[in-house]
Design an enzyme around this catalytic site. Sequence first.
Site, PDB file in Angstrom:
ATOM      1  N   SER A 103      -3.747  -3.302  -0.331  1.00 43.68           N
ATOM      2  CA  SER A 103      -2.830  -2.165  -0.462  1.00 43.68           C
ATOM      3  C   SER A 103      -1.451  -2.627   0.001  1.00 43.68           C
ATOM      4  CB  SER A 103      -3.305  -0.989   0.395  1.00 43.68           C
ATOM      5  OG  SER A 103      -4.520  -0.480  -0.094  1.00 43.68           O
ATOM      6  N   LYS A 177      -2.565   4.113  -5.352  1.00 42.43           N
ATOM      7  CA  LYS A 177      -3.254   3.958  -4.064  1.00 42.43           C
ATOM      8  C   LYS A 177      -2.478   4.670  -2.964  1.00 42.43           C
ATOM      9  CE  LYS A 177      -6.018   2.743  -0.804  1.00 42.43           C
ATOM     10  NZ  LYS A 177      -6.395   1.387  -0.417  1.00 42.43           N
ATOM     11  N   LYS A 245       0.511   2.172   7.993  1.00 41.25           N
ATOM     12  CA  LYS A 245       1.231   1.254   7.100  1.00 41.25           C
ATOM     13  C   LYS A 245       1.378   1.862   5.716  1.00 41.25           C
ATOM     14  CE  LYS A 245      -0.934  -1.289   4.565  1.00 41.25           C
ATOM     15  NZ  LYS A 245      -1.758  -2.146   3.697  1.00 41.25           N
TER      16      LYS A 245
END
Length: 299
Positions: A103, A177, A245
Amino acid sequence: MIDTSHNRLPSIAFLGTGLMGAPMVRRLLGAGFKVTVWNRDMSKAEALRSAGADVAATPVDAARGVDVAFTMLSDGNAVEEVLFTSGCADALRPGTVLVDTSSIAPPIAKDHAARLAARGIHHLDAPVSGGVAGAEAGTLAIMAGGDAAVVERLAAVFAVLGRVTHVGPSGAGQICKLANQQIVAITIGAVAEAMVLVEAGGASRERFREAIRGGFAESRILELHGARMIARDFKPGGPSRLQLKDLDAVMSMADQYSLELPLTERVRSEFSEFVAAGGGEQDHSALLLHLERLNGHKA
């Protein structure tokens, strides 16, 4: 070009065999694929040898001569280092497909795709959702950005790991995502706040969860992370630092697109405080602990 003559299964390199990578490798090995693995912590790669994996000492050694290379790494900097700084990209032969299931930020994925294309290498940004349980069961949701024909060519590989959907050009997998992570984080926050409210009102958290199963509030978050909250089992499937994150990346893209995302901004703030207080290695469902502390819960 992947050789499919005589029904030969493509050879695979898998770079990054941590929480998610290791069960994905086991799925591929179980389906008969030849897989060479590498991980920065070599003990995690060596643990897969008994399952049939070949273990490489470097990313370059793993990538040399394979048909498909997967990366499952912590962030964009890690992917950059493994692919380009280490020389891995130069070891991949033209026609190889690089599938980045990490990701990372969409602009980084687009940059990697362009640089690999200049070497004659196909790139798919294909982040996954479903956690360790989904990786183990082969039920991951795979969001693939890049050339639709390349996604189709790897259909048999993806089928072992889960359900793949081609969502658009390079970078589209990563933006999807991030949108997934928005929903996950906000829903974790909603379930955690509900747990705090229920307990304050004298009801059983466990019975509350049972009562609303099957109603409009049903979700995988309520099913899995709601159970974690009740059991207070916060061993990481998805560490909170990685959830943060991803939320940071969402807000960076929101700035780029001049979007106002107030729910995402608020839950990012809560995760930021939780991680700063030492919760980074706990599962993201442990946001409950942060909300409990805000409300004077000492346990």
